[in-house]
Design an enzyme around this catalytic site. Structure first.
Site, PDB file in Angstrom:
ATOM      1  N   GLY A 163       2.700  -2.916  10.780  1.00  0.00           N
ATOM      2  CA  GLY A 163       1.299  -3.061  10.417  1.00  0.00           C
ATOM      3  C   GLY A 163       0.661  -1.842   9.779  1.00  0.00           C
ATOM      4  O   GLY A 163       1.316  -1.025   9.147  1.00  0.00           O
ATOM      5  N   TYR A 197       0.834  -1.199   0.000  1.00  0.00           N
ATOM      6  CA  TYR A 197       0.000   0.000   0.000  1.00  0.00           C
ATOM      7  C   TYR A 197       0.871   1.252   0.000  1.00  0.00           C
ATOM      8  O   TYR A 197       2.091   1.170   0.021  1.00  0.00           O
ATOM      9  CB  TYR A 197      -0.899   0.000   1.222  1.00  0.00           C
ATOM     10  CG  TYR A 197      -0.159  -0.361   2.491  1.00  0.00           C
ATOM     11  CD1 TYR A 197       1.014   0.320   2.834  1.00  0.00           C
ATOM     12  CD2 TYR A 197      -0.603  -1.382   3.328  1.00  0.00           C
ATOM     13  CE1 TYR A 197       1.704   0.001   3.983  1.00  0.00           C
ATOM     14  CE2 TYR A 197       0.092  -1.700   4.487  1.00  0.00           C
ATOM     15  CZ  TYR A 197       1.239  -1.008   4.804  1.00  0.00           C
ATOM     16  OH  TYR A 197       1.931  -1.307   5.939  1.00  0.00           O
ATOM     17  N   SER A 210       8.051  -0.604   8.647  1.00  0.00           N
ATOM     18  CA  SER A 210       7.614  -1.556   7.636  1.00  0.00           C
ATOM     19  C   SER A 210       6.270  -2.174   7.976  1.00  0.00           C
ATOM     20  O   SER A 210       5.865  -2.222   9.138  1.00  0.00           O
ATOM     21  CB  SER A 210       8.649  -2.677   7.498  1.00  0.00           C
ATOM     22  OG  SER A 210       8.606  -3.510   8.640  1.00  0.00           O
ATOM     23  N   LYS A 211       5.597  -2.638   6.950  1.00  0.00           N
ATOM     24  CA  LYS A 211       4.295  -3.240   7.156  1.00  0.00           C
ATOM     25  C   LYS A 211       4.401  -4.495   8.013  1.00  0.00           C
ATOM     26  O   LYS A 211       3.603  -4.718   8.915  1.00  0.00           O
ATOM     27  CB  LYS A 211       3.662  -3.616   5.812  1.00  0.00           C
ATOM     28  CG  LYS A 211       2.369  -4.391   6.029  1.00  0.00           C
ATOM     29  CD  LYS A 211       1.563  -4.578   4.775  1.00  0.00           C
ATOM     30  CE  LYS A 211       0.198  -5.171   5.148  1.00  0.00           C
ATOM     31  NZ  LYS A 211      -0.734  -5.238   4.039  1.00  0.00           N
ATOM     32  N   ARG A 212       5.404  -5.285   7.707  1.00  0.00           N
ATOM     33  CA  ARG A 212       5.543  -6.550   8.415  1.00  0.00           C
ATOM     34  C   ARG A 212       5.706  -6.318   9.924  1.00  0.00           C
ATOM     35  O   ARG A 212       5.081  -6.976  10.739  1.00  0.00           O
ATOM     36  CB  ARG A 212       6.757  -7.317   7.873  1.00  0.00           C
ATOM     37  CG  ARG A 212       6.730  -8.806   8.128  1.00  0.00           C
ATOM     38  CD  ARG A 212       7.832  -9.503   7.347  1.00  0.00           C
ATOM     39  NE  ARG A 212       9.144  -8.921   7.607  1.00  0.00           N
ATOM     40  CZ  ARG A 212       9.875  -9.206   8.689  1.00  0.00           C
ATOM     41  NH1 ARG A 212       9.431 -10.032   9.581  1.00  0.00           N
ATOM     42  NH2 ARG A 212      11.059  -8.651   8.858  1.00  0.00           N
TER      43      ARG A 212
END
Length: 532
Positions: free
Chosen positions: A256, A14, A251-253
RNA sequence: GUCCGGUUCGUCUAGGGGUUAGGACACCGCCCUUUCACGGCGGCAACACGGGUUCGAAUCCCGUACCGGAUACCA
């Protein structure tokens, strides 16, 4: 020369907060200089790029209001041109075929593997020792013709250095020896990032490349390609990075949804507020102002005001109240509380509609929410459900709100009979004072006797009842309080809990008035909260 | 490892040879008050460290430490 900038995300997730700020700075720079803001989707990594990501990024940009001035470019559409450029460089002797078999992918983490390899090479790695570098064109052609696979590498000169004047970090120099003969074209014919970017930036006539500081070394490689192509590079400006609270990568990981732009849209943030917050992360106009309209940002934006140090995006996953950056939350609340009401009302309308709390009557009459000016809405008593009532209600309750979502959650009782009672509020303001169970319905009787049950418009025709207005309500409630020998706060807070379901809100006199006599009577007499 | 970059309150930042080092958010206190996450007033809190240059360094120079980025037939 007209300024042309581009925001070039790769669709592998995203719209990240850092990317959003890069887009913002590109956008501000373009608008400030009367140039064009372009968008290029760097989808050359087929394995990782997804349409879903592209859509999500486009959604995020749309929410922020950054519409590209020209058609969106998809980098993968230009692969043939990229290939042709690599071949031209090969013809010109600026690149060579590397017949070294492609290395097997390691099972370890790619980043770690690369770091490990770099460590082993040490500082005195010889980057010009590729055996195919000086292969004669004849032999190279022959092996290629025989079908032997090869990658095309740029032939970086042995001595010299690349340099460019970065608009943020100043003069940047890098010895050729620090740059390897980078691969332009993979052995399967797939063009690689640095080649693709240079080709596309040339084709799109980009004048200024504004991107993250993590691209600093790529820029040196790209300068090399510009030089090999005989093209003057654009002006570069690298942005400091936005880090997680522990100074690590965001980061997304690991972190979130808090880094995704759509999270903020869905959480009821105003795009203008978030833009404002983002603009001040790593940039400053050198003054003490904090709130800027878009036009002000455009007028004041300059690459000179961009910092060289990274900024931390602060948030605590354990604390619901600090799920995202304090200042971002404050900024959003500040906008909701102080922005022109006519700008806010359409957003509230959307929020209420999404929660089935909207009534078309709010749009009717001589004005609509989008045209209403609070200063004109002084006519009292207000008729519940009209546009005037809606405008006044929003203006009243926004003073304690932080997001658009609050209008349909905390503010629900103003727009619907179907609202919940906050357990803590019931405990603190009702159950702690059992007498209220008798008193509040009694207060309703008193209201009814004083104000009648007629609609406000017909109230004036009735000589013996008064208007249900703040001043009159205050007189009645005060008398009632004295009669009961209790404190005003006990009555007011109990009523607040019954009328709104929550313990916080604007002046209770305003609340009575805005809820209206009819609903006030009904809610004061209701036993629902007591039984909850 | 090597190259590049950075370091002012907890966070975002202003300032850039002489300042009581300013603002904002957060936090704390007081006031207002019928509540409150509104508002008002106030408080806490920072120039990474060591050398040098200078009458004077947070500011200029060098070094150290720490942090970050980069390193690919990813983008």
């Amino acid at each position: 020369m007209t300024v042309r900038v581009r925001f070039a995300p790769s669709p592998t997730g995203y719209l990240h907060i850092g990317s959003a700020r890069t887009a913002l700075f590109n956008y501000l720079f373009a608008r400030h200089s009367g140039g064009k803001f372009l968008l290029r989707i760097e989808d050359t990594d087929l394995a990782r790029s997804t349409d879903e990501s592209t859509r999500s990024i486009l959604d995020g940009l749309e929410w922020l209001g950054f519409a590209p001035d020209e058609e969106i470019v998809f980098q993968s559409d230009n692969a043939d041109k990229h290939r042709a450029t690599a071949l031209k460089l090969l013809d010109d002797g600026k690149a060579y075929r590397d017949f070294t078999p492609k290395a097997e992918p390691t099972d370890a983490n790619v980043k770690d593997a690369i770091k490990e390899r770099a460590r082993q090479q040490g500082g005195d790695k010889n980057m010009r020792d590729n055996p195919f570098r000086e292969l004669s064109p004849a032999e190279s052609d022959a092996r290629a013709a025989a079908g032997e696979p090869f990658a095309i590498r740029l032939k970086v000169p042995a001595t010299g250095k690349t340099s460019f004047e970065d608009q943020v970090y100043g003069l940047q120099e890098r010895d050729y020896g620090e740059t390897e003969d980078l691969v332009l074209l993979r052995s399967d014919g797939h063009p690689l990032y640095n080649l693709a970017v240079v080709c596309d930036d040339i084709e799109m006539q980009i004048t200024h490349v504004i991107r993250g500081q993590d691209h600093l070394t790529n820029t040196h490689k790209q300068v090399l390609i510009y030089e090999a192509l005989g093209v003057t590079p654009p002006t570069f400006a690298h942005l400091p990075l936005i880090m997680a609270p522990n100074k690590g990568k965001l980061s997304k990981r690991k972190h979130g949804e808090v880094v995704s732009m759509t999270t903020y849209r869905d959480a009821g943030f105003l795009a203008e507020a978030f833009r404002n917050y983002l603009a001040l992360l790593g940039w400053s106009a050198g003054e003490e102002q904090e709130i800027y309209t878009l036009d002000e940002l455009i007028a004041k934006f300059s690459l000179k005001g961009i910092h060289r140090s990274n900024a931390i995006f602060n948030f605590s996953p354990d604390d619901p109240r600090k799920w995202t950056d304090d200042k971002a939350q404050w900024m959003n609340a500040e906008y909701i509380r102080t922005m022109p009401l006519t700008d806010l009302l359409p957003y509230v309308k959307t929020e209420l509609k999404a929660n089935k709390l909207w009534r078309d009557e709010y749009d009717e009459g001589t004005r609509t929410p989008s045209s209403a000016n609070i200063d004109e809405v002084e006519v009292r008593p207000l008729e519940i459900g009209t546009c005037d009532w809606f405008v006044r209600t929003v203006d009243l309750i926004r003073q304690r709100f932080f997001t658009l979502r609050d209008f349909s959650s905390q503010g629900r009782a103003y727009f619907s009979e179907d609202y919940d009672f906050d357990a803590a509020a019931v405990e603190k303001n009702l159950k702690k004072f059992p007498e209220l169970r008798e008193w509040l319905p009694e207060l309703a009787d008193r209201f009814e006797a004083e104000f009648g049950t007629r609609t406000p418009s017909s109230a004036s025709a009735e000589a013996d009842t008064q208007t249900f207005s703040e001043a009159n309500i205050e007189t009645v409630v005060k008398a009632f309080t004295e009669e009961k020998g209790t404190k005003l706060g006990v009555i007011m807070n109990g009523a607040r809990t019954l009328l709104t379901g929550v313990a916080v809100g604007p002046s209770m006199l305003s609340v009575f008035e805005i809820i209206g006599l009819e609903r006030t009577l009904m809610r004061l007499r209701s036993q629902v909260a007591w039984n909850s």
